[in-house]
Design an enzyme around this catalytic site. Sequence first.
Site, PDB file in Angstrom:
ATOM      1  N   THR A 170      26.064  34.269 -32.445  1.00 36.35           N
ATOM      2  CA  THR A 170      27.480  34.584 -32.633  1.00 36.35           C
ATOM      3  C   THR A 170      28.213  34.305 -31.343  1.00 36.35           C
ATOM      4  O   THR A 170      27.692  34.596 -30.267  1.00 36.35           O
ATOM      5  CB  THR A 170      27.617  36.093 -32.929  1.00 36.35           C
ATOM      6  OG1 THR A 170      27.027  36.342 -34.198  1.00 36.35           O
ATOM      7  CG2 THR A 170      29.054  36.563 -32.919  1.00 36.35           C
ATOM      8  N   ARG A 198      25.957  39.514 -47.762  1.00 36.18           N
ATOM      9  CA  ARG A 198      25.692  40.331 -46.564  1.00 36.18           C
ATOM     10  C   ARG A 198      26.788  40.105 -45.502  1.00 36.18           C
ATOM     11  O   ARG A 198      27.189  38.988 -45.217  1.00 36.18           O
ATOM     12  CB  ARG A 198      24.320  39.958 -45.978  1.00 36.18           C
ATOM     13  CG  ARG A 198      23.930  40.750 -44.722  1.00 36.18           C
ATOM     14  CD  ARG A 198      24.249  40.004 -43.435  1.00 36.18           C
ATOM     15  NE  ARG A 198      23.683  40.652 -42.256  1.00 36.18           N
ATOM     16  CZ  ARG A 198      23.981  40.279 -41.014  1.00 36.18           C
ATOM     17  NH1 ARG A 198      24.820  39.311 -40.784  1.00 36.18           N
ATOM     18  NH2 ARG A 198      23.431  40.905 -39.992  1.00 36.18           N
ATOM     19  N   VAL A 199      27.261  41.188 -44.935  1.00 32.54           N
ATOM     20  CA  VAL A 199      28.216  41.131 -43.830  1.00 32.54           C
ATOM     21  C   VAL A 199      27.572  41.834 -42.643  1.00 32.54           C
ATOM     22  O   VAL A 199      26.987  42.907 -42.795  1.00 32.54           O
ATOM     23  CB  VAL A 199      29.548  41.822 -44.232  1.00 32.54           C
ATOM     24  CG1 VAL A 199      30.441  42.019 -43.030  1.00 32.54           C
ATOM     25  CG2 VAL A 199      30.269  41.010 -45.306  1.00 32.54           C
ATOM     26  N   ASP A 201      27.737  42.769 -38.204  1.00 32.34           N
ATOM     27  CA  ASP A 201      28.578  43.560 -37.298  1.00 32.34           C
ATOM     28  C   ASP A 201      29.823  42.804 -36.830  1.00 32.34           C
ATOM     29  O   ASP A 201      30.818  43.407 -36.441  1.00 32.34           O
ATOM     30  CB  ASP A 201      27.780  43.967 -36.061  1.00 32.34           C
ATOM     31  CG  ASP A 201      27.309  42.742 -35.282  1.00 32.34           C
ATOM     32  OD1 ASP A 201      26.789  41.791 -35.910  1.00 32.34           O
ATOM     33  OD2 ASP A 201      27.458  42.718 -34.042  1.00 32.34           O
ATOM     34  N   GLY A 222      23.433  39.430 -31.958  1.00 29.02           N
ATOM     35  CA  GLY A 222      22.101  39.909 -32.324  1.00 29.02           C
ATOM     36  C   GLY A 222      22.106  40.519 -33.711  1.00 29.02           C
ATOM     37  O   GLY A 222      23.045  40.324 -34.477  1.00 29.02           O
ATOM     38  N   GLY A 224      22.953  42.344 -36.489  1.00 31.16           N
ATOM     39  CA  GLY A 224      24.168  43.112 -36.697  1.00 31.16           C
ATOM     40  C   GLY A 224      23.955  44.519 -37.209  1.00 31.16           C
ATOM     41  O   GLY A 224      24.702  45.439 -36.859  1.00 31.16           O
TER      42      GLY A 224
HETATM   43  N1  ASP Z   1      25.565  39.640 -35.053  1.00 30.75           N
HETATM   44  C1  ASP Z   1      25.488  38.588 -36.033  1.00 30.75           C
HETATM   45  C2  ASP Z   1      25.212  39.181 -37.381  1.00 30.75           C
HETATM   46  O1  ASP Z   1      24.384  40.062 -37.490  1.00 30.75           O
HETATM   47  C3  ASP Z   1      24.474  37.546 -35.762  1.00 30.75           C
HETATM   48  C4  ASP Z   1      24.156  37.247 -34.369  1.00 30.75           C
HETATM   49  O2  ASP Z   1      24.910  37.455 -33.433  1.00 30.75           O
HETATM   50  O3  ASP Z   1      23.061  36.774 -34.202  1.00 30.75           O
HETATM   51  O4  ASP Z   1      25.761  38.713 -38.327  1.00 30.75           O
END
Ligand code: ASP
Length: 313
Positions: A170, A198-199, A201, A222, A224
């Site tokens: 992200t 799916r949503v 963070d 990371g 979420g």
């Molecule tokens: N934080 C994002 C999510 O979980 C993905 C990511 O940053 O790797 O959708």
Amino acid sequence: MLLIGVKYQNKAADLNKQSIIKPVVISTWNHGVLANDAAWKILINNGDALDAVEQGVRTAEANPDVQTVGLGGFPDREGHVTLDACIMDHHNNCGSVAFLQHIKHPISVARKVMEETPHVMLVGEGALKFALEQGFQKENLLTEKSKQAYEVWLEKSDYKPIINIENHDTISMLALDENGNLSGACTTSGASWKMHGRVGDSPIIGAGLFLDNEVGAAAATGMGEAMMKTAGSAMVVELMRHGRSPYEACKEVVERIYKIYKNEPDLEWLQVGFIALNKQGEYGSYCLRPGFNYAVQTNTIKNKLINADFKIQ
Ligand code: ASP
């Protein structure tokens, strides 16, 4: 407890005496370098942090080689590219879109939600309808490269995120402008091969991004679900309010997340990382595992990529 409070209060008072470093922009991962370049052009011309973060993260959204954001993002397990994004300014205004399809720049749609509607968040069909009404173009975001990766994944259809490679890129960006105002932006195609609908963070104010213009700003990348369970970014800001440095605040929240998950089997799938920037222009970061980096640009630091400290190997 009282003693600790006094210690942090003194520290905050010390910070106030220091001169403020500005402008500053920080953003997650390698693609943060190009994004910072775009943001910096705005910041050094006395532009607003809000414009800087929007223009900054748009570079990653438009780049088909960044397969975790915008155009060319990895699809979900049904082959759909679905995008999440949010933006926040120094007045606590915020806008967010989630589960948005076919629009390359969800961050700009999120800004429109903030500026043109009485709401904070629009999702799915409603977000798409709004984007089209605002003049955004519908396009196919699934590039050949991401489609091929999806077809390879389909052969086993095994949902095993690979840390730091396919699931954690992200782009989150925080900026402090010449006027001393903070803004932040966060945009992603989310976890690749996620369940349809799916949503994560990234569009959730308080989880993927938060700021308080009196204190500082924080954003995440990371897995979420971990940030959502801990109100991660809001917590980093709150800890800075109580005197923690950006680094200390990020570290404390990562440690809380580790505590929640540490007894789960096969923990190697979990990665989380935070970046934070305070009102004085100090920045910091911390992550769970090695491999997370972020880009920093100030008047003296020329868009440097920094490896974040981590909790476990
Ligand atoms: N934080 C994002 C999510 O979980 C993905 C990511 O940053 O790797 O959708």
